[in-house]
Design an enzyme around this catalytic site. Structure first.
Site, PDB file in Angstrom:
ATOM      1  N   LYS A 179       0.860  -1.187   0.000  1.00 47.27           N
ATOM      2  CA  LYS A 179       0.000   0.000   0.000  1.00 47.27           C
ATOM      3  C   LYS A 179       0.893   1.234   0.000  1.00 47.27           C
ATOM      4  O   LYS A 179       1.463   1.604   1.032  1.00 47.27           O
ATOM      5  CB  LYS A 179      -0.907  -0.020   1.235  1.00 47.27           C
ATOM      6  CG  LYS A 179      -1.989   1.030   1.172  1.00 47.27           C
ATOM      7  CD  LYS A 179      -1.683   2.109   2.191  1.00 47.27           C
ATOM      8  CE  LYS A 179      -2.570   3.288   2.106  1.00 47.27           C
ATOM      9  NZ  LYS A 179      -2.114   4.307   1.153  1.00 47.27           N
ATOM     10  N   GLY A 237       1.532   4.482  13.268  1.00 48.45           N
ATOM     11  CA  GLY A 237       2.042   3.185  13.725  1.00 48.45           C
ATOM     12  C   GLY A 237       1.288   2.688  14.956  1.00 48.45           C
ATOM     13  O   GLY A 237       0.975   1.500  15.075  1.00 48.45           O
ATOM     14  N   GLU A 254       8.590   1.214  11.421  1.00 48.34           N
ATOM     15  CA  GLU A 254       9.689   2.183  11.264  1.00 48.34           C
ATOM     16  C   GLU A 254       9.033   3.550  11.317  1.00 48.34           C
ATOM     17  O   GLU A 254       8.298   3.916  10.399  1.00 48.34           O
ATOM     18  CB  GLU A 254      10.394   1.991   9.917  1.00 48.34           C
ATOM     19  CG  GLU A 254      11.058   0.650   9.725  1.00 48.34           C
ATOM     20  CD  GLU A 254      12.188   0.394  10.682  1.00 48.34           C
ATOM     21  OE1 GLU A 254      12.712   1.356  11.266  1.00 48.34           O
ATOM     22  OE2 GLU A 254      12.533  -0.779  10.872  1.00 48.34           O
ATOM     23  N   CYS A 288      13.228  10.464   7.777  1.00 44.20           N
ATOM     24  CA  CYS A 288      13.038  10.066   9.177  1.00 44.20           C
ATOM     25  C   CYS A 288      14.355  10.151   9.944  1.00 44.20           C
ATOM     26  O   CYS A 288      14.359  10.315  11.160  1.00 44.20           O
ATOM     27  CB  CYS A 288      12.471   8.664   9.238  1.00 44.20           C
ATOM     28  SG  CYS A 288      13.462   7.499   8.304  1.00 44.20           S
ATOM     29  N   GLU A 389       8.806  16.166  15.500  1.00 46.36           N
ATOM     30  CA  GLU A 389       9.348  15.906  14.169  1.00 46.36           C
ATOM     31  C   GLU A 389       8.711  16.887  13.182  1.00 46.36           C
ATOM     32  O   GLU A 389       7.494  16.875  12.989  1.00 46.36           O
ATOM     33  CB  GLU A 389       9.036  14.471  13.737  1.00 46.36           C
ATOM     34  CG  GLU A 389       9.675  14.126  12.413  1.00 46.36           C
ATOM     35  CD  GLU A 389       9.311  12.737  11.905  1.00 46.36           C
ATOM     36  OE1 GLU A 389       8.140  12.347  11.996  1.00 46.36           O
ATOM     37  OE2 GLU A 389      10.224  12.059  11.390  1.00 46.36           O
TER      38      GLU A 389
HETATM   39  P1  NAD Z   1       1.885   8.444   7.371  1.00 48.69           P
HETATM   40  O1  NAD Z   1       1.909   7.715   8.653  1.00 48.69           O
HETATM   41  O2  NAD Z   1       0.907   9.544   7.220  1.00 48.69           O
HETATM   42  O3  NAD Z   1       1.570   7.451   6.158  1.00 48.69           O
HETATM   43  C1  NAD Z   1       2.363   6.305   5.898  1.00 48.69           C
HETATM   44  C2  NAD Z   1       1.512   5.274   5.197  1.00 48.69           C
HETATM   45  O4  NAD Z   1       0.466   4.859   6.087  1.00 48.69           O
HETATM   46  C3  NAD Z   1       0.820   5.793   3.946  1.00 48.69           C
HETATM   47  O5  NAD Z   1       0.778   4.759   2.984  1.00 48.69           O
HETATM   48  C4  NAD Z   1      -0.558   6.127   4.456  1.00 48.69           C
HETATM   49  O6  NAD Z   1      -1.542   6.106   3.435  1.00 48.69           O
HETATM   50  C5  NAD Z   1      -0.788   5.010   5.470  1.00 48.69           C
HETATM   51  N1  NAD Z   1      -1.766   5.323   6.506  1.00 48.69           N
HETATM   52  C6  NAD Z   1      -2.184   6.543   6.924  1.00 48.69           C
HETATM   53  N2  NAD Z   1      -3.118   6.414   7.897  1.00 48.69           N
HETATM   54  C7  NAD Z   1      -3.284   5.087   8.088  1.00 48.69           C
HETATM   55  C8  NAD Z   1      -4.103   4.316   8.979  1.00 48.69           C
HETATM   56  N3  NAD Z   1      -4.944   4.888   9.832  1.00 48.69           N
HETATM   57  N4  NAD Z   1      -4.010   2.968   8.938  1.00 48.69           N
HETATM   58  C9  NAD Z   1      -3.144   2.361   8.090  1.00 48.69           C
HETATM   59  N5  NAD Z   1      -2.366   3.038   7.220  1.00 48.69           N
HETATM   60  C10 NAD Z   1      -2.426   4.384   7.218  1.00 48.69           C
HETATM   61  O7  NAD Z   1       3.377   8.898   7.103  1.00 48.69           O
HETATM   62  P2  NAD Z   1       3.900   9.779   5.901  1.00 48.69           P
HETATM   63  O8  NAD Z   1       3.437  11.165   6.161  1.00 48.69           O
HETATM   64  O9  NAD Z   1       3.571   9.115   4.603  1.00 48.69           O
HETATM   65  O10 NAD Z   1       5.468   9.664   6.084  1.00 48.69           O
HETATM   66  C11 NAD Z   1       6.191  10.493   6.916  1.00 48.69           C
HETATM   67  C12 NAD Z   1       6.490   9.812   8.225  1.00 48.69           C
HETATM   68  O11 NAD Z   1       7.147   8.588   7.973  1.00 48.69           O
HETATM   69  C13 NAD Z   1       7.432  10.609   9.108  1.00 48.69           C
HETATM   70  O12 NAD Z   1       6.988  10.570  10.438  1.00 48.69           O
HETATM   71  C14 NAD Z   1       8.748   9.866   8.972  1.00 48.69           C
HETATM   72  O13 NAD Z   1       9.640  10.028  10.040  1.00 48.69           O
HETATM   73  C15 NAD Z   1       8.284   8.467   8.823  1.00 48.69           C
HETATM   74  N6  NAD Z   1       9.305   7.647   8.179  1.00 48.69           N
HETATM   75  C16 NAD Z   1       9.994   6.747   8.938  1.00 48.69           C
HETATM   76  C17 NAD Z   1      10.993   5.983   8.370  1.00 48.69           C
HETATM   77  C18 NAD Z   1      11.766   4.983   9.186  1.00 48.69           C
HETATM   78  O14 NAD Z   1      12.356   4.109   8.584  1.00 48.69           O
HETATM   79  N7  NAD Z   1      11.763   5.055  10.484  1.00 48.69           N
HETATM   80  C19 NAD Z   1      11.297   6.140   7.019  1.00 48.69           C
HETATM   81  C20 NAD Z   1      10.577   7.066   6.280  1.00 48.69           C
HETATM   82  C21 NAD Z   1       9.572   7.810   6.877  1.00 48.69           C
END
Ligand code: NAD
Length: 487
Positions: A179, A237, A254, A288, A389
């Protein structure tokens, strides 16, 4: 939103075929460099998730699940080769969709290819143990696939993070539903086509695009999904963990970060500044692991700030297709405004804005979601800009006197993903690396993510470790079998 004449239509990918969403709904995907729509994509929902999960479950029992490890490895090697062949196409697609400079997208296509190659090799090197247990027999462990895995990925490194998850999941014999984030679904759909072309059987990889709150939640609560691997925000998460708990899924996360960059007064300052600027501003700070808190020793604080600001002013910000560009736009105007709000908040909290933070309102950059990389100095750990963040190109600079103070500042956030420290004192490097609470750490450099090494976070930055052989543990079950010699 301006829509270009011949807008490509993209469908879901289920059981080796493109399929429109059951509802027929679609959404637009935009190039953040100019705000123009570049594709119209099928908007999946629960019914589409059901079809994808059923397809993955069939493939787990059938064509993919029944391949022996050597056959699986051959398919993964072929995927790596096909990703290399499609490198330029993938890079252009990713740059148009994310706004990252083309050179960065090329690097990410290379990482994706290397990742499939690494896990193709890992298939034959990951196995169980024989254990000296009992007295009349033999105890062995077997590594088995978990089953259907849902891989939920963010928009900052869409192709690379998809590959980080797909390659080990498939290597262990699982089938997957991927996804992608709604901002950036295009490279995931292209990867699915490449995998099919490379011989991955139908149903082993399915891609469902659509809103996280619908598609992501349907995957996180589906009883046939046995494992969730998620990368994204910490609060997402936490939500996924709650949904997954009812059916006791395996969950690896992550999550976010607020990584420290500790600079001692004996550091090689030129090297440190050069690397540190990119460690926080690359990918427009949407990383991240961004080293977004510089924690600098009193004696060199002023020199560090002066050199850092001077180097920031020289960064080339602009059209991601231009080979000279080092920093592109942010993913969306909404995200840019969110970051601009944080810069303003920092000033209200008492920080000094030493450079950047402005949003171009005229010229070519005004069409895209650009913000100039910002440095906030005289920060204190209690400030929200230091604790939260920001996920954009904003550095907060803090001052310390003693080693203990540096460690305390480094550990003073809820996050624990990555960090760097700069010193020529080996003893200090060892002491501080042990004391800093992060999953990955780099000493005298800013790179701590390697395909071959474990990656993941402490505290609210995550659960589990991706990459390296550790990732194979995330995507497999251990079965222990005792064979009695009396029969
Ligand atoms: P996000 O949590 O908004 O979305 C990530 C994914 O989750 C997307 O595909 C989104 O559609 C999906 N999602 C959103 N709400 C959901 C729900 N309720 N249930 C299930 N899935 C859902 O994150 P983002 O804005 O896309 O990415 C940025 C974040 O990701 C930042 O906090 C960043 O630090 C983190 N990140 C972490 C790592 C790591 O390896 N630790 C790497 C890259 C990004």
């Amino acid at each position: 939103m301006p829509i270009t004449a011949a807008l490509p239509q993209e469908n879901l990918w289920i059981e080796g075929r493109r399929s429109p969403s059951a509802s027929g709904k679609t959404f637009f995907v935009v190039n953040p460099a100019d705000g123009k729509a570049i594709a119209q994509v099928a908007e999946g929902a629960a019914q589409d998730v059901e079809a994808a999960v059923q397809a993955a479950a069939r493939a787990a029992q059938g064509p993919w699940g029944s391949m022996n490890p050597r056959q699986r490895a051959r398919v993964l090697f072929e995927i790596a080769r096909c990703v290399r062949e499609a490198r330029e196409e993938l890079a252009l697609l990713e740059t148009r969709n994310t706004g990252k400079p083309l050179a960065d997208s090329r690097d990410e296509a290379d990482v994706a290819a290397n990742c499939f190659e690494y896990y193709a090799g890992a298939v034959s090197k990951f196995f169980g143990e024989t254990i000296p247990a009992g007295s009349n027999g033999l105890d062995v462990t077997l590594r088995e696939p978990v089953g259907v895995c849902a891989l939920i990925v963010p928009w900052n490194f869409p192709m690379m993070i998809a590959a980080w998850k797909l390659a080990p999941a498939l290597a262990c014999g699982n089938t997957v539903v991927l996804k992608p984030a709604s901002y950036t679904p295009l490279s995931a759909l292209k990867l699915a086509e490449i995998c099919a072309q490379a011989g991955l059987p139908e149903g082993a990889l399915n891609v469902i695009t659509g809103p996280g709150a619908v598609v992501g939640e349907a995957l996180s609560s589906h009883p046939l999904v046995r494992k969730i691997s998620f990368t994204g925000e910490t609060k997402t998460g936490a939500r996924i963990s709650k949904l997954a708990a009812d059916t006791i899924k395996r969950v690896s996360l992550e999550l976010g970060g607020k990584s420290p960059n500790i600079v001692f007064d004996d550091a090689n300052l030129d090297l440190c500044v050069e690397k540190s600027v990119f460690s926080v501003f690359s990918n427009a700070g949407q990383d991240c692991c961004a080293r977004s808190r510089a924690i600098v020793q009193d004696k060199i604080y002023d020199r560090f700030v002066e050199a850092f600001v001077a180097r920031t002013r020289k960064l080339v910000i602009g059209d991601p297709m231009d080979p000279k560009t080092q920093i592109g736009p942010m993913i969306s105007a909404k995200q840019r405004d969110h970051v601009a709000g944080y810069v303003e908040l920092g000033r209200e909290e008492g920080a000094d804005l030493a450079v950047g933070g402005d949003v171009p309102r005229s010229g070519a950059l005004a069409k895209g979601s650009f913000i100039m990389p910002a440095v906030l100095t005289q920060c204190r750990s209690s400030m929200r800009v230091v604790q939260e963040e920001i996920f954009g190109p904003v550095l907060c600079v803090l001052r310390f006197k003693t080693e203990d103070e540096a460690i305390a500042l480094a550990n003073d956030t809820p996050y624990g993903l990555s960090g760097s420290l700069w010193t020529r004192d080996l003893g200090r490097a060892l002491r501080v690396s042990r004391a800093v609470q992060t999953g990955v750490l780099s000493v005298n450099t800013s790179t701590s993510v390697y395909l071959e090494a474990p990656f993941g976070g402490y505290k609210t930055s995550g659960v589990g470790r991706e990459l390296g052989m550790k990732a194979m543990e995330l995507y497999s079950e251990i079965k222990n079998v005792f064979f009695s010699q009396e029969c």
